[in-house]
Each structure stands twice: as structure tokens, then as C-alpha cells.
Design a protein around this motif. Structure first.
Motif, PDB file in Angstrom:
ATOM      1  N   ALA A  21       0.819  -1.220   0.000  1.00  0.00           N
ATOM      2  CA  ALA A  21       0.000   0.000   0.000  1.00  0.00           C
ATOM      3  C   ALA A  21       0.851   1.267   0.000  1.00  0.00           C
ATOM      4  N   TYR A  22       1.871   1.325   0.826  1.00  0.00           N
ATOM      5  CA  TYR A  22       2.712   2.524   0.910  1.00  0.00           C
ATOM      6  C   TYR A  22       3.545   2.690  -0.363  1.00  0.00           C
ATOM      7  N   THR A  23       3.982   1.580  -0.941  1.00  0.00           N
ATOM      8  CA  THR A  23       4.732   1.660  -2.196  1.00  0.00           C
ATOM      9  C   THR A  23       3.816   2.121  -3.326  1.00  0.00           C
ATOM     10  N   LYS A  24       2.602   1.629  -3.355  1.00  0.00           N
ATOM     11  CA  LYS A  24       1.634   2.052  -4.373  1.00  0.00           C
ATOM     12  C   LYS A  24       1.341   3.541  -4.242  1.00  0.00           C
ATOM     13  N   GLU A  25       1.163   4.009  -3.013  1.00  0.00           N
ATOM     14  CA  GLU A  25       0.936   5.436  -2.772  1.00  0.00           C
ATOM     15  C   GLU A  25       2.087   6.267  -3.352  1.00  0.00           C
ATOM     16  N   LEU A  26       3.298   5.832  -3.097  1.00  0.00           N
ATOM     17  CA  LEU A  26       4.477   6.542  -3.595  1.00  0.00           C
ATOM     18  C   LEU A  26       4.540   6.519  -5.117  1.00  0.00           C
ATOM     19  N   LEU A  27       4.370   5.353  -5.705  1.00  0.00           N
ATOM     20  CA  LEU A  27       4.400   5.236  -7.164  1.00  0.00           C
ATOM     21  C   LEU A  27       3.347   6.125  -7.820  1.00  0.00           C
ATOM     22  N   GLU A  28       2.127   6.091  -7.301  1.00  0.00           N
ATOM     23  CA  GLU A  28       1.048   6.892  -7.891  1.00  0.00           C
ATOM     24  C   GLU A  28       1.342   8.383  -7.804  1.00  0.00           C
ATOM     25  N   LYS A  29       1.955   8.805  -6.718  1.00  0.00           N
ATOM     26  CA  LYS A  29       2.298  10.230  -6.571  1.00  0.00           C
ATOM     27  C   LYS A  29       3.433  10.607  -7.533  1.00  0.00           C
ATOM     28  N   MET A  30       4.421   9.729  -7.675  1.00  0.00           N
ATOM     29  CA  MET A  30       5.511   9.991  -8.627  1.00  0.00           C
ATOM     30  C   MET A  30       4.960  10.091 -10.049  1.00  0.00           C
ATOM     31  N   ILE A  31       4.061   9.185 -10.393  1.00  0.00           N
ATOM     32  CA  ILE A  31       3.453   9.156 -11.725  1.00  0.00           C
ATOM     33  C   ILE A  31       2.652  10.428 -11.973  1.00  0.00           C
ATOM     34  N   ALA A  32       1.809  10.796 -11.022  1.00  0.00           N
ATOM     35  CA  ALA A  32       0.948  11.976 -11.178  1.00  0.00           C
ATOM     36  C   ALA A  32       1.749  13.265 -11.242  1.00  0.00           C
ATOM     37  N   GLU A  33       2.724  13.427 -10.352  1.00  0.00           N
ATOM     38  CA  GLU A  33       3.467  14.685 -10.277  1.00  0.00           C
ATOM     39  C   GLU A  33       4.417  14.898 -11.454  1.00  0.00           C
ATOM     40  N   ASN A  34       4.695  13.833 -12.195  1.00  0.00           N
ATOM     41  CA  ASN A  34       5.600  13.951 -13.337  1.00  0.00           C
ATOM     42  C   ASN A  34       4.931  13.589 -14.659  1.00  0.00           C
TER      43      ASN A  34
END
Length: 122
Positions: A21-34
Motif C-alpha cells: 500500500a505505501y509503495t503504491k501510494e508513492l508510485l502513484e504520486k511519482m506518476i501523477a506529479e511527473n
């Protein structure tokens, strides 16, 4: 141009569901912000500190629609004395037109202390 996008997070405990869950949260934020599309990703390296072994953090990527074919590899983070514990780090290598200073690196939870100079306020 190929660029690296950094991300890091921490988990409160060595638990399979929390790691994913925490890794998914991080990945999704990296994807969205870039504004990243899977077809523009060369590969992703994910490291974890030695106190995280209940799951492969890379499993989180497979839960994101459209990311099935992106190569991802997990590895152990260096065990440096007094370093941040329960930490997951990501290096995503992407093809982008953004300049180096336009890349949004993402640090969540206790991992914000790793690079406070790169943390942007919400």
C-alpha cells in the motif's frame, strides 16, 4: 532525454499489506506529479532496508492499471549504521522532455528527511 525520478517512503511496520500500500501510494504520486505514462518508462529499481522483507514492494506496480509490462526489480538497500529504517526507495528511469530541475522527486512519511531540499509543499 532519459531522466531518473527519485521517490522514497517509510512503512510503520514490516507487514505485506502495508509495504504494498505505501509503495503504491508513492508510485502513484511519482506518476501523477511527473505526468508519466508507462510507455515512457525504461525500468524501475526499488530498494528496501533490511527490516522490510514481508513482501516485494514491486508488487505494488502490478496493481496500477497499464503498468504490467514495465520492468521492475527489487533489491536490498545498503545497511548503513543509523540510517532511516523501514524505508523503501524508488528510482524510476523515464523518457521525458522535462529539464532536470523540472522533475518532481517524491518523499513521503519519514522519508522526507532524506532530501528536504527536494520536498515540495502540497
Amino acid at each position: 532525454m532519459t531522466r531518473g525520478i527519485r521517490g522514497a517512503t517509510t512503512v510503520p511496520e514490516n507487514d505485506k499489506d502495508l509495504i504494498i500500500a505505501y509503495t503504491k501510494e508513492l508510485l502513484e504520486k511519482m506518476i501523477a506529479e511527473n505526468d508519466i505514462h508507462p510507455s515512457n518508462v525504461s525500468h524501475i529499481f526499488i530498494s528496501a532496508t533490511k527490516d522490510i522483507n514481508a513482501a516485494f514492494p514491486a508488487q505494488a506496480l502490478r496493481k496500477i492499471e497499464g503498468w504490467k509490462y514495465v520492468p521492475v526489480m527489487c533489491m536490498a538497500e545498503m545497511d548503513v549504521p543509523n540510517s532511516l529504517s523501514k524505508c523503501i526507495r524508488i528510482m524510476m528511469v523515464v523518457d521525458t522532455e522535462r529539464k532536470q530541475e523540472e522533475i518532481n522527486h517524491v518523499f513521503l512519511h519519514d522519508a522526507v528527511q532524506l532530501r528536504p531540499d527536494l520536498v515540495k509543499g502540497d
